[in-house]
Design a protein around this motif. Structure first.
Motif, PDB file in Angstrom:
ATOM      1  N   GLU B 165       0.753  -0.765   0.359  1.00  0.00           N
ATOM      2  CA  GLU B 165       0.290   0.146  -0.141  1.00  0.00           C
ATOM      3  C   GLU B 165       0.926   1.463  -0.236  1.00  0.00           C
ATOM      4  OE1 GLU B 165      -3.138  -0.906   2.887  1.00  0.00           O
ATOM      5  OE2 GLU B 165      -4.085   0.828   2.473  1.00  0.00           O
ATOM      6  N   LEU B 166       2.030   1.342   0.991  1.00  0.00           N
ATOM      7  CA  LEU B 166       3.160   2.197   0.906  1.00  0.00           C
ATOM      8  C   LEU B 166       3.503   2.307  -0.730  1.00  0.00           C
ATOM      9  CD1 LEU B 166       3.732   2.108   4.469  1.00  0.00           C
ATOM     10  CD2 LEU B 166       2.166   3.751   3.875  1.00  0.00           C
ATOM     11  N   ASN B 167       4.346   1.577  -0.876  1.00  0.00           N
ATOM     12  CA  ASN B 167       4.751   1.355  -1.618  1.00  0.00           C
ATOM     13  C   ASN B 167       4.699   1.841  -2.813  1.00  0.00           C
ATOM     14  OD1 ASN B 167       7.392   0.078  -0.249  1.00  0.00           O
ATOM     15  ND2 ASN B 167       6.578  -1.852  -1.136  1.00  0.00           N
ATOM     16  N   ILE B 168       3.131   1.502  -3.090  1.00  0.00           N
ATOM     17  CA  ILE B 168       2.872   2.107  -4.164  1.00  0.00           C
ATOM     18  C   ILE B 168       2.645   3.921  -4.813  1.00  0.00           C
ATOM     19  CG2 ILE B 168       0.362   1.161  -4.617  1.00  0.00           C
ATOM     20  CD1 ILE B 168       1.391   1.259  -7.457  1.00  0.00           C
ATOM     21  N   ALA B 169       2.218   4.304  -3.697  1.00  0.00           N
ATOM     22  CA  ALA B 169       1.618   5.364  -3.576  1.00  0.00           C
ATOM     23  C   ALA B 169       3.133   6.379  -2.572  1.00  0.00           C
ATOM     24  CB  ALA B 169       1.492   5.945  -2.085  1.00  0.00           C
ATOM     25  N   ASP B 170       4.343   5.660  -2.688  1.00  0.00           N
ATOM     26  CA  ASP B 170       5.444   6.314  -3.098  1.00  0.00           C
ATOM     27  C   ASP B 170       5.742   6.534  -4.123  1.00  0.00           C
ATOM     28  OD1 ASP B 170       5.942   6.690  -0.052  1.00  0.00           O
ATOM     29  OD2 ASP B 170       7.165   5.233  -0.283  1.00  0.00           O
ATOM     30  N   PHE B 171       5.708   5.702  -4.866  1.00  0.00           N
ATOM     31  CA  PHE B 171       6.197   5.263  -6.334  1.00  0.00           C
ATOM     32  C   PHE B 171       5.362   6.451  -7.386  1.00  0.00           C
ATOM     33  CE2 PHE B 171       5.038   3.777 -10.705  1.00  0.00           C
ATOM     34  CZ  PHE B 171       6.642   3.917 -11.113  1.00  0.00           C
ATOM     35  N   PHE B 172       4.284   6.381  -7.063  1.00  0.00           N
ATOM     36  CA  PHE B 172       3.572   7.736  -7.769  1.00  0.00           C
ATOM     37  C   PHE B 172       3.559   8.677  -7.217  1.00  0.00           C
ATOM     38  CE2 PHE B 172       0.998   3.998  -9.436  1.00  0.00           C
ATOM     39  CZ  PHE B 172       0.838   4.339 -10.981  1.00  0.00           C
ATOM     40  N   ARG B 173       3.748   9.550  -6.184  1.00  0.00           N
ATOM     41  CA  ARG B 173       4.489  10.450  -5.376  1.00  0.00           C
ATOM     42  C   ARG B 173       5.469  10.839  -6.136  1.00  0.00           C
ATOM     43  NH1 ARG B 173       4.852   9.188   0.145  1.00  0.00           N
ATOM     44  NH2 ARG B 173       2.643   9.047  -0.250  1.00  0.00           N
ATOM     45  N   LYS B 174       7.202   9.890  -6.063  1.00  0.00           N
ATOM     46  CA  LYS B 174       8.226  10.268  -7.117  1.00  0.00           C
ATOM     47  C   LYS B 174       7.987  10.503  -8.072  1.00  0.00           C
ATOM     48  CE  LYS B 174      10.302   7.167  -4.731  1.00  0.00           C
ATOM     49  NZ  LYS B 174      11.339   5.418  -4.407  1.00  0.00           N
ATOM     50  N   THR B 175       7.207   9.718  -9.228  1.00  0.00           N
ATOM     51  CA  THR B 175       7.064   9.838 -10.806  1.00  0.00           C
ATOM     52  C   THR B 175       6.067  11.102 -11.377  1.00  0.00           C
ATOM     53  OG1 THR B 175       5.468   8.486 -10.567  1.00  0.00           O
ATOM     54  CG2 THR B 175       7.945   7.314 -11.258  1.00  0.00           C
ATOM     55  N   GLY B 176       5.285  11.641 -10.020  1.00  0.00           N
ATOM     56  CA  GLY B 176       4.474  12.980 -10.547  1.00  0.00           C
ATOM     57  C   GLY B 176       2.951  12.652 -11.366  1.00  0.00           C
ATOM     58  N   LYS B 177       2.894  10.966 -10.819  1.00  0.00           N
ATOM     59  CA  LYS B 177       1.380  10.381 -11.660  1.00  0.00           C
ATOM     60  C   LYS B 177       0.696  10.193 -10.719  1.00  0.00           C
ATOM     61  CE  LYS B 177       3.989   9.717 -15.279  1.00  0.00           C
ATOM     62  NZ  LYS B 177       3.993  10.660 -16.758  1.00  0.00           N
ATOM     63  N   LYS B 178      -0.747  10.403 -11.129  1.00  0.00           N
ATOM     64  CA  LYS B 178      -1.586   9.569 -10.702  1.00  0.00           C
ATOM     65  C   LYS B 178      -2.075   8.037 -10.254  1.00  0.00           C
ATOM     66  CE  LYS B 178      -3.909  14.245  -9.553  1.00  0.00           C
ATOM     67  NZ  LYS B 178      -3.027  15.533 -10.330  1.00  0.00           N
ATOM     68  N   PHE B 179      -2.821   7.777  -9.769  1.00  0.00           N
ATOM     69  CA  PHE B 179      -3.195   6.616  -9.739  1.00  0.00           C
ATOM     70  C   PHE B 179      -4.829   6.799  -8.411  1.00  0.00           C
ATOM     71  CE2 PHE B 179      -2.736   3.977  -6.325  1.00  0.00           C
ATOM     72  CZ  PHE B 179      -2.152   4.478  -5.258  1.00  0.00           C
ATOM     73  N   THR B 180      -5.262   6.290  -8.814  1.00  0.00           N
ATOM     74  CA  THR B 180      -6.764   5.443  -7.064  1.00  0.00           C
ATOM     75  C   THR B 180      -5.955   4.258  -6.705  1.00  0.00           C
ATOM     76  OG1 THR B 180      -7.983   6.962  -9.869  1.00  0.00           O
ATOM     77  CG2 THR B 180      -8.875   5.426  -7.144  1.00  0.00           C
ATOM     78  N   PRO B 181      -5.824   4.424  -5.506  1.00  0.00           N
ATOM     79  CA  PRO B 181      -5.931   3.316  -4.799  1.00  0.00           C
ATOM     80  C   PRO B 181      -7.521   2.003  -4.473  1.00  0.00           C
ATOM     81  CG  PRO B 181      -5.676   4.698  -3.439  1.00  0.00           C
ATOM     82  CD  PRO B 181      -5.786   5.388  -4.564  1.00  0.00           C
ATOM     83  N   VAL B 182      -7.342   1.264  -4.658  1.00  0.00           N
ATOM     84  CA  VAL B 182      -8.324   0.626  -4.321  1.00  0.00           C
ATOM     85  C   VAL B 182      -7.625  -1.004  -3.854  1.00  0.00           C
ATOM     86  CG1 VAL B 182     -10.987  -1.210  -5.052  1.00  0.00           C
ATOM     87  CG2 VAL B 182     -10.042   0.592  -5.872  1.00  0.00           C
ATOM     88  N   THR B 183      -8.304  -0.333  -2.002  1.00  0.00           N
ATOM     89  CA  THR B 183      -7.957  -1.142  -0.358  1.00  0.00           C
ATOM     90  C   THR B 183      -8.373  -2.442  -0.845  1.00  0.00           C
ATOM     91  OG1 THR B 183      -6.773   1.326  -0.007  1.00  0.00           O
ATOM     92  CG2 THR B 183      -7.134  -0.764   1.542  1.00  0.00           C
TER      93      THR B 183
END
Lengths: 354, 347
Positions: B165-183
């Motif tokens: 959960e954290l890793n994917i959020a970090d990854f998108f923050r770093k690359t400046g892209k957006k995504f919608t997480p579904v937990t």
């Protein structure tokens, strides 16, 4: 008193179908309930029977909506016996059948005797010896034991070894000597105060730390000791309840006949107390059999664990549902028959007392 | 690594953490003697394993199969020249590390992730990484995505309570892209979300996703991106304080890697015995000087390859193309082919 009597229940006065169709409103209710029931159960039936695959290899199951019972067919040996070497599988099979036969025999009060007790006391260590191959090599390490015989053995040995301990604990808890009473209370409350899984963790993780490295006790044996201690605490409380249910006059009468403490207990008190708590002990046993599935958490291949492990074979990947449904049926069959038996025995014992 | 164990860990974490915490405080138990002596006396290596398809799982006969299992057999060849002289024991995630420390296992082949905390605090040595895992992405093919950054604006399913959960959020923050997480809480629902089109991709450990892919209704409609968002180097672990045993574990693994580099396989190993290359002669023990110098059977590498094959063969047989997991070599390719699998020289 004959066996027949306890089976002959009074017939219900109203036949089961009475009240289902006697008025148009009841008929409508009956039909609509049936419809809902079918509607709810139909997907389950479809999955379990209609769309199910019964034979073949894993390929036969790919893309099929229904259950893959072919998986159970292929994995039956593994689920039942775990890692036990296939060429020696007569041993766990013999142990399972032997235990089942003995259980059936013991279920009839007619056979209850000291001799039966002796048979059990010989049979359980013998089962362990057969599984381990101590007398008849090749030896098989307990790491390779698993499945149904393991679940049965651990539960039954747990009960059998806990019993004498529980008797002593129950008597000690009612003893005159304060220190004895205190020790018994401390032991019982400590073990009843923690979940079984904590006891197993201690047996698995802390005990080896306390022992010197080369005096490592067998893993299964450590778990078995943990279970025995845990069960003995609960059993002691059940026995205490039985002891307390007896009027004090029984003890006094025995004393006045000149019997000592141990003879009083052995001849007068315990037989009565035990009879009163047999149903409660059976309930505890059912709970224990279900509880042994916790062994999976400490890496012992009990029935639940072998079912789970079976579904990790890359050739048969992911049939967890079938696997769990299958062992659920096994557990249910054991528990349900035990619980029906308890009810029957309760009635019978009540009849015998009155 | 296993989703099931995530749930179970929640249930037992309170007790487990307390016990493991208590153990961490105990002094590391001193070794009675070198592990090798004990193993030789016992006549069998004791290895703790887990249950993950392709890595360690019993077949219908109850015989263990998998990538880590093969390294266990290789180890038995090094010590006994017999791949069967190793006893695998299924060990639960809560129990495996303390069990190794208590001496119940000689080697832990459960795919322990190498971390600095484990190396320092738990008193373990790690052998060479035998599998580079990491968080992966399982993506619908019709999205035409080849890299994680292409997933801009995608809906991605993550299992709650995991580091994923954290890793994917970090990854998108770093690359400046957006995504919608579904937990998603439950393991069963996790796959259904992709099957039903509720999410475009799932993220979890790559090996987990590879195994889960086979359970989708149409596995071929999905691809596992070769990229990894986190580092999960999986290695054999042994108790600290036995250098000799560590080196045996190390060089058993290295032998399989070096063999692949030389192009030596299970089938052609005998033809290499006639090789003139001094490096190969040393490696296979044709020239016995190396083995004598290190105190091992000079032919240990030859025996390992003859019994279980080289690293590439072990990989392909258990998790590679054509197996249920169908994994690319990816990072687990030889260093000469752009991967991370590397053996120090045999000389």
């Amino acid at each position: 008193m004959s066996d027949v009597r306890s089976f002959s229940l009074p017939l219900p006065r109203r036949l089961p179908q009475a009240g289902l169709f006697d008025s148009w409103r009841n008929a409508a209710l009956t039909l609509s309930s049936l419809a809902v029931l079918v509607w709810l159960l139909w997907p389950l039936l479809r999955w379990a029977l209609v769309d199910a695959v019964w034979t073949g290899a894993a390929q036969a199951c790919s893309g099929v909506e229904g259950a893959c019972w072919a998986f159970i067919a292929a994995k039956l040996r593994f689920i039942l016996f775990g890692f036990y070497p296939p060429e020696l599988q007569w041993r766990p099979a013999l142990v399972t059948i032997g235990i089942a036969a003995l259980l059936l025999l013991s279920s009839r009060p007619r056979f209850w005797s000291t001799r039966l007790l002796v048979v059990w006391l010989v049979a359980l260590p013998l089962a362990w010896i057969i599984m381990a191959g101590s007398i008849l090599p090749p030896a098989v390490s307990t790491n390779q034991w698993g499945g149904l015989p393991l679940t049965l053995l651990v539960s039954l040995i747990g009960l059998a070894t806990a019993f004498p301990l529980a008797v002593l604990l129950a008597l000690a808890r009612r003893a005159q000597m304060a220190i004895l009473r205190l020790l018994a209370i401390a032991f019982i409350e400590c073990l009843r105060g923690v979940p079984l899984i904590a006891v197993l963790y201690v047996a698995m993780l802390i005990v080896p730390m306390a022992l010197p490295a080369d005096a490592l006790l067998d893993k299964l044996l450590r778990a078995q000791i943990g279970i025995t201690l845990f069960v003995s605490a609960y059993l002691a409380e059940i026995l205490r309840a039985g002891l307390q249910s007896l009027p004090l006059g029984q003890t006094e009468a025995a004393y006045s006949l000149g019997l000592g403490y141990w003879r009083t207990m052995q001849l007068v008190i315990l037989p009565q107390a035990l009879r009163a708590v047999i149903p409660a002990i059976l309930n505890l046993s059912i709970g224990l059999i279900l509880n042994t599935s916790l062994l999976a958490v400490i890496g012992i291949s009990d029935l639940l664990n072998t079912a789970k492990t079976a579904a990790t074979d890359p050739n048969w990947l992911g049939f967890y549902t079938e696997s769990f449904v299958f062992v659920a049926i096994l557990y249910f069959a054991i528990s349900y028959s035990a619980s029906r038996y308890t009810l029957w025995l309760e009635r019978r014992l009540r009849a015998a007392v009155s | 690594m296993q989703a099931l164990s995530v749930i179970r860990r929640h249930l037992t974490s309170a007790v487990g953490a307390a016990v493991i915490g208590a153990i961490a405080l105990l002094p590391v138990s001193a070794q009675a003697g070198p592990t090798l002596d004990k193993i030789k006396e016992r006549g069998v290596i004791k290895a703790g394993v887990g249950t993950i398809p392709g890595f360690f799982s019993p077949d219908s006969e109850g015989r263990w199969q998998g990538l880590f299992i093969d390294f266990g057999r290789a180890l038995a060849v090094t010590v006994f020249n017999d791949p069967e002289k190793v006893e695998f024991t299924n060990s639960s995630p809560q129990q495996r590390l303390p069990a190794l420390q208590a001496g119940e296992f000689d080697v832990l082949l459960t795919g322990v992730t190498v971390t600095i905390t484990r190396a320092f605090k738990l008193g373990f040595h790690f052998g060479p990484t035998v599998f580079y895992d990491g968080q992966g992405l399982l993506v619908r093919k019709d999205l035409n995505v080849t890299k994680a950054v292409d997933l801009d604006g995608a809906t991605i399913g993550v299992q709650s309570g995991t580091t994923g959960e954290l890793n994917i959020a970090d990854f998108f923050r770093k690359t400046g892209k957006k995504f919608t997480p579904v937990t998603i809480e439950e393991t069963g629902e996790f796959l259904k979300a992709l099957d039903s089109g509720r999410v475009d991709a799932l993220t979890q450990d790559g090996t987990d996703l590879a195994a889960k892919r086979t359970q989708l209704k149409k596995p071929d409609d999905y691809i596992l991106l070769p990229e990894r968002l986190s580092k999960e180097p999986l290695a054999p672990a042994i108790r600290a304080g036995d250098d000799q045993w560590l080196e045996i574990v190390n060089w058993t693994v290295y032998a399989t890697i070096q063999a692949e580099e030389f192009g030596i396989t299970k089938d052609n190993v005998d033809s290499f015995l006639k090789s003139d290359d001094p490096a190969i002669k040393r490696f296979l023990g044709v020239d016995p000087s190396l083995g004598e110098a290190i105190g091992l059977n000079p032919k240990f590498a030859y025996n390992i390859i003859k019994a279980v094959g080289n690293y590439g063969e072990i990989f392909e047989r258990n998790v590679g193309k054509g197996t249920a997991l169908n994994l690319e070599r990816g990072y687990n390719q030889l260093w000469t082919k752009g991967g991370l699998i590397y053996s120090p020289p045999f000389r």
